[in-house]
Design a protein around this motif. Structure first.
Motif, short mmCIF file in Angstrom:
data_model
loop_
_atom_site.label_atom_id
_atom_site.label_comp_id
_atom_site.label_asym_id
_atom_site.label_seq_id
_atom_site.Cartn_x
_atom_site.Cartn_y
_atom_site.Cartn_z
N GLU A 262 -97.47 -6.58 -53.16
CA GLU A 262 -96.28 -6.01 -53.85
C GLU A 262 -95.20 -5.90 -52.56
OE1 GLU A 262 -96.87 -1.90 -54.81
OE2 GLU A 262 -98.30 -2.28 -56.16
N GLU B 181 -93.71 -9.65 -52.47
CA GLU B 181 -93.04 -9.85 -53.80
C GLU B 181 -91.64 -9.32 -53.26
OE1 GLU B 181 -94.64 -8.38 -57.16
OE2 GLU B 181 -96.64 -9.71 -56.88
N ARG B 182 -91.53 -7.93 -52.91
CA ARG B 182 -90.33 -7.45 -52.46
C ARG B 182 -89.47 -8.32 -51.51
NH1 ARG B 182 -90.81 -0.96 -51.71
NH2 ARG B 182 -88.37 -1.29 -52.14
N ALA C 106 -89.77 -11.41 -50.60
CA ALA C 106 -89.16 -12.56 -50.95
C ALA C 106 -87.98 -12.31 -52.18
CB ALA C 106 -90.37 -13.16 -52.30
N ARG C 107 -88.19 -11.13 -52.88
CA ARG C 107 -86.76 -10.98 -53.78
C ARG C 107 -85.70 -10.45 -52.69
NH1 ARG C 107 -90.36 -7.81 -57.20
NH2 ARG C 107 -89.86 -5.95 -55.97
N THR C 108 -86.01 -9.90 -51.58
CA THR C 108 -84.84 -9.30 -50.51
C THR C 108 -84.41 -10.68 -49.87
OG1 THR C 108 -85.95 -7.12 -50.42
CG2 THR C 108 -84.57 -7.91 -48.59
N GLU C 109 -85.48 -11.66 -49.73
CA GLU C 109 -84.84 -12.65 -49.01
C GLU C 109 -83.97 -13.51 -49.93
OE1 GLU C 109 -87.07 -16.37 -46.26
OE2 GLU C 109 -88.07 -15.19 -47.96
N THR C 110 -84.24 -13.47 -51.06
CA THR C 110 -83.51 -14.33 -52.05
C THR C 110 -82.10 -13.94 -52.13
OG1 THR C 110 -85.34 -15.17 -53.39
CG2 THR C 110 -83.43 -15.38 -54.37
N THR C 111 -82.10 -12.37 -52.39
CA THR C 111 -80.70 -11.73 -52.11
C THR C 111 -80.05 -11.97 -51.01
OG1 THR C 111 -81.81 -10.04 -53.72
CG2 THR C 111 -79.74 -9.50 -52.68
#
Length: 107
Positions: A65, A68-69, A71-76
């Motif tokens: 988890e 995944e979080r 990776a989302r933070t990096e994308t943002t």
């Protein structure tokens, strides 16, 4: 077998000392006690191993988890950086357009 045709039966001689019988009983009791305590210790170790395995599985789930979080933070963050760059470039163009032409040089 004896010559008379009778079968010989195994028998206990009355000459066995009581100390030997007591010693054998004590040793047998000691072995039973030792095996019982060993079984208890093995049970405790098995329970701890199961608990440890469950903890490891939980940590793996949390780790997944977290990945995944992240990776989302990096994308943002990447999109925020891109937006900031666009804003900076627009601001630079706006400031360049508002500055008077300095053809005569500094006054």
């Amino acid at each position: 077998m004896s010559d008379s045709g009778e079968k010989e039966h195994w028998s206990v001689d009355k000459k066995i000392p009581a100390a030997l019988v007591i010693t054998l009983l004590l040793q047998t009791g000691g072995i039973v006690w030792w095996v019982s305590s060993l079984n208890s210790r093995v049970t405790v170790v098995e329970e701890k191993a199961i608990a440890t395995r469950l903890d490891i599985d939980k940590l793996k789930d949390v780790s997944g988890e977290a990945k995944e979080r992240f990776a989302r933070t990096e994308t943002t963050l990447i999109s925020v950086v891109e937006t900031t760059r666009r804003v900076e470039s627009k601001l630079d163009r706006l400031l360049d357009d508002r500055q008077p032409a300095r053809a005569n040089g500094p006054r």
